[in-house]
Write an enzyme that holds these catalytic residues in place. Structure first.
Site, PDB file in Angstrom:
ATOM      1  N   LYS A  74      67.143  72.515  33.499  1.00  0.00           N
ATOM      2  CA  LYS A  74      67.523  71.186  34.010  1.00  0.00           C
ATOM      3  C   LYS A  74      68.988  71.187  34.436  1.00  0.00           C
ATOM      4  O   LYS A  74      69.842  71.659  33.675  1.00  0.00           O
ATOM      5  CB  LYS A  74      67.299  70.166  32.885  1.00  0.00           C
ATOM      6  CG  LYS A  74      67.703  68.739  33.212  1.00  0.00           C
ATOM      7  CD  LYS A  74      67.218  67.800  32.106  1.00  0.00           C
ATOM      8  CE  LYS A  74      67.648  66.376  32.348  1.00  0.00           C
ATOM      9  NZ  LYS A  74      69.055  66.130  31.983  1.00  0.00           N
ATOM     10  N   THR A  95      69.164  72.463  29.164  1.00  0.00           N
ATOM     11  CA  THR A  95      70.112  71.736  30.016  1.00  0.00           C
ATOM     12  C   THR A  95      71.452  72.447  29.943  1.00  0.00           C
ATOM     13  O   THR A  95      72.026  72.584  28.861  1.00  0.00           O
ATOM     14  CB  THR A  95      70.270  70.280  29.530  1.00  0.00           C
ATOM     15  OG1 THR A  95      68.973  69.679  29.462  1.00  0.00           O
ATOM     16  CG2 THR A  95      71.148  69.472  30.475  1.00  0.00           C
ATOM     17  N   HIS A 103      72.648  65.326  35.726  1.00  0.00           N
ATOM     18  CA  HIS A 103      72.807  64.661  34.428  1.00  0.00           C
ATOM     19  C   HIS A 103      73.075  63.161  34.617  1.00  0.00           C
ATOM     20  O   HIS A 103      73.826  62.539  33.861  1.00  0.00           O
ATOM     21  CB  HIS A 103      73.953  65.311  33.643  1.00  0.00           C
ATOM     22  CG  HIS A 103      73.682  65.444  32.175  1.00  0.00           C
ATOM     23  ND1 HIS A 103      73.384  66.634  31.581  1.00  0.00           N
ATOM     24  CD2 HIS A 103      73.664  64.523  31.175  1.00  0.00           C
ATOM     25  CE1 HIS A 103      73.210  66.458  30.279  1.00  0.00           C
ATOM     26  NE2 HIS A 103      73.370  65.166  30.013  1.00  0.00           N
ATOM     27  N   TYR A 160      70.501  72.250  24.243  1.00  0.00           N
ATOM     28  CA  TYR A 160      71.754  72.694  24.864  1.00  0.00           C
ATOM     29  C   TYR A 160      72.080  74.065  24.284  1.00  0.00           C
ATOM     30  O   TYR A 160      71.602  74.427  23.205  1.00  0.00           O
ATOM     31  CB  TYR A 160      72.883  71.717  24.540  1.00  0.00           C
ATOM     32  CG  TYR A 160      72.769  70.378  25.217  1.00  0.00           C
ATOM     33  CD1 TYR A 160      72.911  70.255  26.596  1.00  0.00           C
ATOM     34  CD2 TYR A 160      72.557  69.217  24.479  1.00  0.00           C
ATOM     35  CE1 TYR A 160      72.835  69.021  27.219  1.00  0.00           C
ATOM     36  CE2 TYR A 160      72.488  67.978  25.091  1.00  0.00           C
ATOM     37  CZ  TYR A 160      72.623  67.890  26.458  1.00  0.00           C
ATOM     38  OH  TYR A 160      72.546  66.670  27.073  1.00  0.00           O
ATOM     39  N   SER A 181      65.535  64.849  23.545  1.00  0.00           N
ATOM     40  CA  SER A 181      66.840  65.519  23.471  1.00  0.00           C
ATOM     41  C   SER A 181      67.087  66.078  22.078  1.00  0.00           C
ATOM     42  O   SER A 181      66.754  65.442  21.075  1.00  0.00           O
ATOM     43  CB  SER A 181      67.943  64.510  23.804  1.00  0.00           C
ATOM     44  OG  SER A 181      69.203  65.043  23.470  1.00  0.00           O
TER      45      SER A 181
HETATM   46  C1  LIG Z   1      72.845  57.795  27.803  1.00  0.00           C
HETATM   47  C2  LIG Z   1      72.351  59.089  28.365  1.00  0.00           C
HETATM   48  C3  LIG Z   1      72.157  60.182  27.513  1.00  0.00           C
HETATM   49  C4  LIG Z   1      71.691  61.406  28.027  1.00  0.00           C
HETATM   50  N1  LIG Z   1      71.471  62.433  27.166  1.00  0.00           N
HETATM   51  C5  LIG Z   1      70.929  63.587  27.641  1.00  0.00           C
HETATM   52  C6  LIG Z   1      70.598  64.657  26.756  1.00  0.00           C
HETATM   53  O1  LIG Z   1      70.805  64.568  25.559  1.00  0.00           O
HETATM   54  N2  LIG Z   1      70.053  65.775  27.304  1.00  0.00           N
HETATM   55  C7  LIG Z   1      69.816  65.926  28.646  1.00  0.00           C
HETATM   56  O2  LIG Z   1      69.313  66.958  29.091  1.00  0.00           O
HETATM   57  N3  LIG Z   1      70.122  64.926  29.497  1.00  0.00           N
HETATM   58  C8  LIG Z   1      70.652  63.765  29.034  1.00  0.00           C
HETATM   59  N4  LIG Z   1      70.928  62.743  29.902  1.00  0.00           N
HETATM   60  C9  LIG Z   1      70.583  62.901  31.315  1.00  0.00           C
HETATM   61  C10 LIG Z   1      69.151  62.432  31.593  1.00  0.00           C
HETATM   62  O3  LIG Z   1      68.200  63.301  31.022  1.00  0.00           O
HETATM   63  C11 LIG Z   1      68.874  62.378  33.104  1.00  0.00           C
HETATM   64  O4  LIG Z   1      69.241  63.606  33.693  1.00  0.00           O
HETATM   65  C12 LIG Z   1      69.617  61.235  33.791  1.00  0.00           C
HETATM   66  O5  LIG Z   1      69.687  60.099  32.965  1.00  0.00           O
HETATM   67  C13 LIG Z   1      68.897  60.886  35.080  1.00  0.00           C
HETATM   68  O6  LIG Z   1      69.575  59.901  35.776  1.00  0.00           O
HETATM   69  P1  LIG Z   1      69.185  58.332  35.714  1.00  0.00           P
HETATM   70  O7  LIG Z   1      69.711  57.833  34.413  1.00  0.00           O
HETATM   71  O8  LIG Z   1      69.907  57.773  36.888  1.00  0.00           O
HETATM   72  O9  LIG Z   1      67.677  58.238  35.803  1.00  0.00           O
HETATM   73  C14 LIG Z   1      71.420  61.532  29.413  1.00  0.00           C
HETATM   74  C15 LIG Z   1      71.611  60.429  30.260  1.00  0.00           C
HETATM   75  C16 LIG Z   1      72.065  59.223  29.752  1.00  0.00           C
HETATM   76  C17 LIG Z   1      72.233  58.052  30.696  1.00  0.00           C
END
Ligand SMILES: Cc1cc2nc3c(=O)[nH]c(=O)nc-3n(C[C@H](O)[C@H](O)[C@H](O)COP(=O)(O)O)c2cc1C
Length: 390
Positions: A254, A156, A278, A130, A108
């Site tokens: 994404k 994303t 997300h 982003y 990220s």
């Molecule tokens: C704590 C946290 C931080 C996240 N930060 C980002 C991020 O910075 N960029 C991004 O594209 N997705 C981010 N996501 C989404 C994840 O990439 C992913 O889409 C999501 O966690 C998938 O679901 P799951 O946690 O049930 O496996 C984040 C998710 C969580 C839980």
């Protein structure tokens, strides 16, 4: 001493809950508004069933595949997350674990470690950005990632700045100094293992975002960078196409749920999309990704690679997603819990759980390779699927 090995992602989650200060654990759980989407992401996998064979099953199963131009040992890669304050080694530990288990890493732009260090730990790193700041700001981030050796770009675009959670958001300080350490002392003191990990580094958790630094400038604080992102108008499809062109290589969009968006992503020239909401962290009420996947895969699966993320907690979930049209899945919370439970080894442990679970499901289904999976392998209950924007 109790073994640090764990047998399932659920056990890793319980250990993470025990080891992390409540506010850090709360930030990992996230889930916006009433948390309907976050819960549906997980619950929907449990609604799907299998139809196993009992004899004539293959003695060996092949889990290896390719995705986003990368040869990987199984169809599971690391989804980008900001992992501030979970573990001092953060994304570098995650990247090392992914490399040790032969898979790719998504980093990220809001992560806590510089892209150069993460690529050094895992050359199969894709950098996620982003749409924040001017086109020039975005290009500078992209060029830095390219120079560092990132093998692909993830854009994303599904974040909705939804900051209301029925269960109450955890307090996250802007930065951690002596005052905030004292403020958070009660919750940290009852989590001694977490505290000891940071004490060993001689530094409190770093809440900066080094990959958002302007060229030659210092790493901004998380909330400073977040504020700048909030001020940026969301991207148009022309912006997506422009960015794809600037990058020129493997490009994953994404956050797609709808068929019409998937088609527009193809028109914008992307090489892959992820059916994603997300992890339920933005527009609550969006259906589980596994419900939306088949319609999207049917619409564009022959033109671009279709990935899925959201709610994947076991190898059999991966097999269900592949059977319904995904090329591979990305995992989020599962590896964050592993990281919290046992650092790099905890992430390796999580990846091993996925590998064993995929292998075991393939054995039961009588499939000798992940490429043989098809919709016939999965029982889909009536009313399960959702077709958005078709
Ligand atoms: C704590 C946290 C931080 C996240 N930060 C980002 C991020 O910075 N960029 C991004 O594209 N997705 C981010 N996501 C989404 C994840 O990439 C992913 O889409 C999501 O966690 C998938 O679901 P799951 O946690 O049930 O496996 C984040 C998710 C969580 C839980």
């Amino acid at each position: 001493m109790a073994s640090s090995w764990f047998e399932s992602v659920a056990v890793a989650q319980r250990r993470a809950r025990k080891r992390l200060p409540a506010s850090v654990y709360g930030a990992l759980m996230a889930g916006s508004e009433r948390g309907q989407t976050r819960e549906d992401n997980v619950a929907a996998f449990a609604e799907l069933g299998f139809a196993p064979h009992v004899a004539g099953n293959p003695a060996q199963r092949d889990l290896a595949t390719t995705v986003l131009g990368q040869a990987i040992s199984m169809p599971v890669i690391i989804s980008p997350t900001g992992v501030q304050a979970v573990h001092p080694d953060g994304e570098v530990a995650v990247a090392r674990a992914a490399a040790a288990r032969g898979t790719a890493m998504g980093l990220s732009s809001f992560g806590s470690k510089p892209v150069e260090d993460v690529v050094a730990a895992n050359p199969q790193t894709l950098f996620q950005i982003y749409w924040s700041g001017s086109r020039d700001d975005i290009l500078a981030r992209l060029e830095r990632a390219r120079k560092a050796g990132a093998v692909g770009l993830i854009l994303t675009t599904d974040w909705t700045f939804s900051h209301s959670r029925d269960w109450g958001s955890p307090h996250i300080p802007d930065h951690i100094d002596l005052r905030t350490m004292l403020l958070h002392a009660p919750e940290a003191i009852i989590r001694p293992r977490w505290l000891v990990r940071y004490a060993r580094t001689g530094r409190p958790p770093d809440l900066t975002v080094p990959n958002m630094a302007p060229p030659g400038g210092p790493a901004p604080r998380f909330f400073g960078a977040y504020g700048a992102w909030m001020q940026t108008p969301p991207p148009s499809w022309e912006d997506v196409a422009w960015l794809r062109e600037q990058w020129g290589g493997v490009f994953l969009l994404k956050g797609v749920s709808r068929i019409d968006d998937a088609k527009r992503a193809v028109d914008a020239g992307v090489t892959a999309i992820s059916v994603s909401n997300h992890g339920g962290n933005n527009l609550d009420g969006t259906p589980a990704t596994i419900r939306a996947l088949p319609a999207v895969a049917d619409a564009v699966g022959s033109q671009v690679e279709v990935l899925l993320d959201g709610g994947v907690r076991r190898g059999s979930d991966v097999v269900k997603a592949l059977a319904l049209g995904a090329r591979a899945v990305m995992i989020g919370r599962a590896y964050l819990w592993g990281l919290a439970a046992n650092g790099q080894s905890g992430v390796e442990n999580v990846l091993d759980i996925f590998r064993n679970g995929i292998d075991s499901a393939l054995l039961g289904l009588g499939r000798s390779s992940v490429h043989e999976l098809s919709r016939d392998d999965v029982l889909i209950p009536p009313g399960f699927l959702r077709s958005l924007g078709g």
